[in-house]
Design an enzyme around this catalytic site. Structure first.
Site, PDB file in Angstrom:
ATOM      1  N   PHE A 149       0.763  -1.310  -0.124  1.00  0.00           N
ATOM      2  CA  PHE A 149      -0.032  -0.068   0.006  1.00  0.00           C
ATOM      3  C   PHE A 149       0.698   1.384  -0.078  1.00  0.00           C
ATOM      4  O   PHE A 149       0.425   2.263  -0.450  1.00  0.00           O
ATOM      5  CB  PHE A 149      -0.863  -0.093   1.389  1.00  0.00           C
ATOM      6  CG  PHE A 149      -0.376   0.356   2.353  1.00  0.00           C
ATOM      7  CD1 PHE A 149      -0.020   1.797   2.930  1.00  0.00           C
ATOM      8  CD2 PHE A 149       0.410  -0.656   3.252  1.00  0.00           C
ATOM      9  CE1 PHE A 149       0.580   1.930   4.117  1.00  0.00           C
ATOM     10  CE2 PHE A 149       0.880  -0.249   4.460  1.00  0.00           C
ATOM     11  CZ  PHE A 149       1.214   0.995   4.766  1.00  0.00           C
ATOM     12  N   LYS A 173      -0.894  -7.710  -8.683  1.00  0.00           N
ATOM     13  CA  LYS A 173      -1.954  -7.905  -7.612  1.00  0.00           C
ATOM     14  C   LYS A 173      -1.461  -6.678  -6.583  1.00  0.00           C
ATOM     15  O   LYS A 173      -0.681  -7.017  -5.781  1.00  0.00           O
ATOM     16  CB  LYS A 173      -1.858  -9.329  -7.061  1.00  0.00           C
ATOM     17  CG  LYS A 173      -3.029  -9.704  -6.186  1.00  0.00           C
ATOM     18  CD  LYS A 173      -3.587  -8.787  -4.759  1.00  0.00           C
ATOM     19  CE  LYS A 173      -2.453  -8.838  -3.751  1.00  0.00           C
ATOM     20  NZ  LYS A 173      -3.160  -8.012  -2.565  1.00  0.00           N
ATOM     21  N   GLU A 176      -4.981  -4.144  -1.616  1.00  0.00           N
ATOM     22  CA  GLU A 176      -6.568  -3.614  -1.617  1.00  0.00           C
ATOM     23  C   GLU A 176      -6.800  -2.553  -0.874  1.00  0.00           C
ATOM     24  O   GLU A 176      -7.997  -1.934  -0.871  1.00  0.00           O
ATOM     25  CB  GLU A 176      -7.264  -4.872  -1.002  1.00  0.00           C
ATOM     26  CG  GLU A 176      -7.113  -5.132   0.432  1.00  0.00           C
ATOM     27  CD  GLU A 176      -5.922  -6.299   0.619  1.00  0.00           C
ATOM     28  OE1 GLU A 176      -5.723  -6.873   1.535  1.00  0.00           O
ATOM     29  OE2 GLU A 176      -4.998  -6.153  -0.230  1.00  0.00           O
ATOM     30  N   ARG A 177      -5.863  -1.783  -0.143  1.00  0.00           N
ATOM     31  CA  ARG A 177      -6.149  -0.757   0.497  1.00  0.00           C
ATOM     32  C   ARG A 177      -5.990   0.601  -0.334  1.00  0.00           C
ATOM     33  O   ARG A 177      -6.718   1.505  -0.118  1.00  0.00           O
ATOM     34  CB  ARG A 177      -5.027  -0.381   1.715  1.00  0.00           C
ATOM     35  CG  ARG A 177      -5.021  -1.412   2.623  1.00  0.00           C
ATOM     36  CD  ARG A 177      -3.853  -1.330   3.578  1.00  0.00           C
ATOM     37  NE  ARG A 177      -3.738  -2.440   4.639  1.00  0.00           N
ATOM     38  CZ  ARG A 177      -2.692  -2.740   5.302  1.00  0.00           C
ATOM     39  NH1 ARG A 177      -1.785  -1.960   5.368  1.00  0.00           N
ATOM     40  NH2 ARG A 177      -2.619  -3.876   6.063  1.00  0.00           N
ATOM     41  N   SER A 226       5.816  -7.027   4.328  1.00  0.00           N
ATOM     42  CA  SER A 226       6.404  -7.435   5.643  1.00  0.00           C
ATOM     43  C   SER A 226       7.243  -8.961   5.440  1.00  0.00           C
ATOM     44  O   SER A 226       6.812  -9.521   4.510  1.00  0.00           O
ATOM     45  CB  SER A 226       5.383  -7.777   6.464  1.00  0.00           C
ATOM     46  OG  SER A 226       4.577  -9.095   6.318  1.00  0.00           O
ATOM     47  N   CYS A 281       9.595   1.664   3.783  1.00  0.00           N
ATOM     48  CA  CYS A 281      10.631   0.747   4.070  1.00  0.00           C
ATOM     49  C   CYS A 281      11.987   1.209   4.032  1.00  0.00           C
ATOM     50  O   CYS A 281      13.051   0.566   4.817  1.00  0.00           O
ATOM     51  CB  CYS A 281      10.677  -0.398   3.087  1.00  0.00           C
ATOM     52  SG  CYS A 281      11.360  -0.140   1.677  1.00  0.00           S
ATOM     53  N   GLU A 384       9.548  -3.098  13.457  1.00  0.00           N
ATOM     54  CA  GLU A 384       9.303  -2.113  12.397  1.00  0.00           C
ATOM     55  C   GLU A 384       8.028  -1.545  12.591  1.00  0.00           C
ATOM     56  O   GLU A 384       6.814  -2.240  12.302  1.00  0.00           O
ATOM     57  CB  GLU A 384       9.502  -2.631  10.995  1.00  0.00           C
ATOM     58  CG  GLU A 384       9.239  -1.743   9.866  1.00  0.00           C
ATOM     59  CD  GLU A 384       9.290  -2.123   8.497  1.00  0.00           C
ATOM     60  OE1 GLU A 384       9.622  -1.553   7.653  1.00  0.00           O
ATOM     61  OE2 GLU A 384       8.631  -3.406   8.067  1.00  0.00           O
TER      62      GLU A 384
END
Length: 499
Positions: A149, A173, A176-177, A226, A281, A384
């Protein structure tokens, strides 16, 4: 309420699974759209379309494929404001940050215009009597990417641009957020001249991910997210015989030496630690000051800068430093970790727990937090956080400082601020981390170099973008060729040797 779609075979296609996820406006907390979550059959349909379209695309001259990328760059610049607004609306980033998201992806597309050069093979004349040897770099076929996202424009382009330039079809893909920008990018690629079916966007959750991993047609998978999910995708994808590259979590240290310019270091920490609400990140989340005096001087400069940060929605203009985090769950997790830092003995120097933005009380805003006296056994150091939380550790020596970064399980990025060349060279040489900054707080390589961490920040042997991307999205075929001058009688039953 808007109902989003998949993008398959050049058209927006409604979901058929009956499952949807809410897409929020992070600034208000309101549900602004719903996105369909694909099932295995929907993914299989998209892959079948891609498989049918890909051979003709791979047969297109690489220079002509590059021209599609060139046209796409022009369209990205044309629609920059539109893309940034859609990105900010679903992700929460400020408009300048959203434009930066698009631009860093655009730069990789620009690099892919050089695909004809990157796809050249090798040739050896007269490898033996009348024998020539040469290699070809050929497309894999149907490839896929699973993107996060926090960079809904940049990371999809980091994946699909080189994949498509190499002659592959690509199944994206996205998260979805915030799925709207990936759908817009697919439309723009086809406007730029990409044939239908070569870039498909299939929205979904774990069911869609597994449908990618277990689909025999898909030859490679890229992932950013993640570390636990990176490990799952890497292990599962490799077990299915796919080529896989996965980029996971990070805990990026910035070491501040006693000779550093403290004003410069403080400015760097504010931007690198709190930009994009810390949802990067490559965010600096740990400041390692070498010596108590260094820490005191650093905090003297840093505290007022953190306290002065402006937090607000992207609609407030370009003077907002950062916006909300992406979801209520993300906000709750950040607040939980902040409280754990307090409970475990860290000193909360700047307390953002009571932050409240009038008129946006239901938004996912998190105030800026700054900790001092953090130790490596605390959860806020090990985890994190992915939020606007900066931890300060006081190291007693350079060796202690570099040891902290080297001992951490993550190895995405790091930086050192110093005026001493010997220290900087030693740090860059010894550190076991993939991307290193010297007086540069966020050392994200430009498009013609490669991006990738070490340790539990990356799984796979090739980085993103740069030359590694063209290696990841192609296979090498080597041909040994001899053209006899006449018909040779009889067969040879031993391995031919060089004479």
């Amino acid at each position: 309420m808007q109902e989003l779609t998949h993008y398959i075979n050049g058209a927006h296609v409604k979901g058929t699974s009956g499952r949807f996820a809410n897409v929020y406006n992070p600034a208000t907390g309101e549900v602004q759209a719903k996105v369909p979550l694909a099932n295995q059959d929907e993914m299989a349909q998209a892959v079948a379309v891609a498989e049918k379209a890909q051979p003709a695309w791979a047969a297109v001259n690489p220079q002509r494929r590059a021209r599609v990328m060139m046209a796409f760059v022009g369209l990205l610049n044309r629609d920059m404001d539109k893309l940034a607004e859609a990105l900010s609306r679903e992700n929460g980033k400020t408009l300048p940050d959203a434009k930066g998201d698009v631009i860093r992806g655009l730069e990789v597309v620009e690099y892919c215009i050089g695909a004809p050069q990157m796809l050249k093979g090798e040739f050896t004349d007269s490898a033996g009597p009348g024998i020539d040897m040469y290699s070809m770099k050929q497309a894999l076929g149907v490839t896929a990417g699973i993107t996060p996202f926090n960079f809904p424009a940049m990371i999809p382009m980091w994946m699909f641009a080189p994949a498509i330039a190499c002659g592959n079809a690509f199944i994206l893909k996205p998260s979805e957020r915030d799925p709207s920008v990936p759908l817009m990018l697919a439309e723009l690629m086809e406007e730029a001249g990409l044939p239908k079916g070569i870039l498909q966007v299939v929205n979904g959750d774990k069911e869609a991910v597994d449908a990618i991993l277990y689909n025999d047609t898909i030859q490679s998978v890229g992932f950013v997210g993640s570390t636990p999910i990176a490990e799952y995708i890497y292990g599962t994808g490799c077990a299915q015989g796919k080529r896989v590259q996965c980029f996971g979590g990070a805990k990026n240290h910035m070491i501040i030496m006693p000779d550093a310019d403290m004003e410069q270091a403080a400015d760097a920490l504010v931007g690198a630690g709190y930009g994009a609400a810390g949802e990067r990140c490559m965010a600096i989340s740990v400041a390692v000051a070498v010596g108590d005096d260094t820490a005191d001087r650093l905090l003297e400069k840093l505290v007022p800068k953190v306290e002065a940060l402006k937090v607000g929605p992207y609609t407030s203009g370009n003077d907002v430093d950062y916006g909300p985090v992406v979801t209520a769950a993300a906000k709750a997790n950040i607040e939980r970790l902040v409280q754990s830092g307090i409970d475990q003995g860290a000193k909360l120097v700047v307390d953002g727990r009571n932050f409240n933005l009038q008129g946006y009380e239901d938004g996912f805003f998190v105030g800026a937090h700054l900790f001092d006296n953090v130790t490596k056994d605390m959860d806020i150091y090990k985890t994190e956080i992915f939020g606007p939380v900066l931890s300060t550790i006081r190291a007693q020596s350079y060796e202690d400082a570099i040891g902290l970064a080297m001992d951490h399980e993550y190895g995405n990025g790091t930086a050192i601020f110093t005026r001493d060349g010997d220290t900087a060279r030693d740090f860059a040489s010894r550190i076991n981390i993939g991307m290193v900054g010297v007086n540069v707080p966020i050392p994200v390589p430009l498009a013609y170099h490669t991006f990738g961490g070490w340790k539990k920040s990356m799984f796979g042997d090739l980085n993103q973008h740069g030359p590694d991307a063209f290696k990841f999205y192609t296979r090498t075929k080597t041909i040994t060729s001899r053209w006899p001058s006449g018909i040779k009688e009889g067969g040879e039953f031993s391995i031919p040797l060089m004479e």
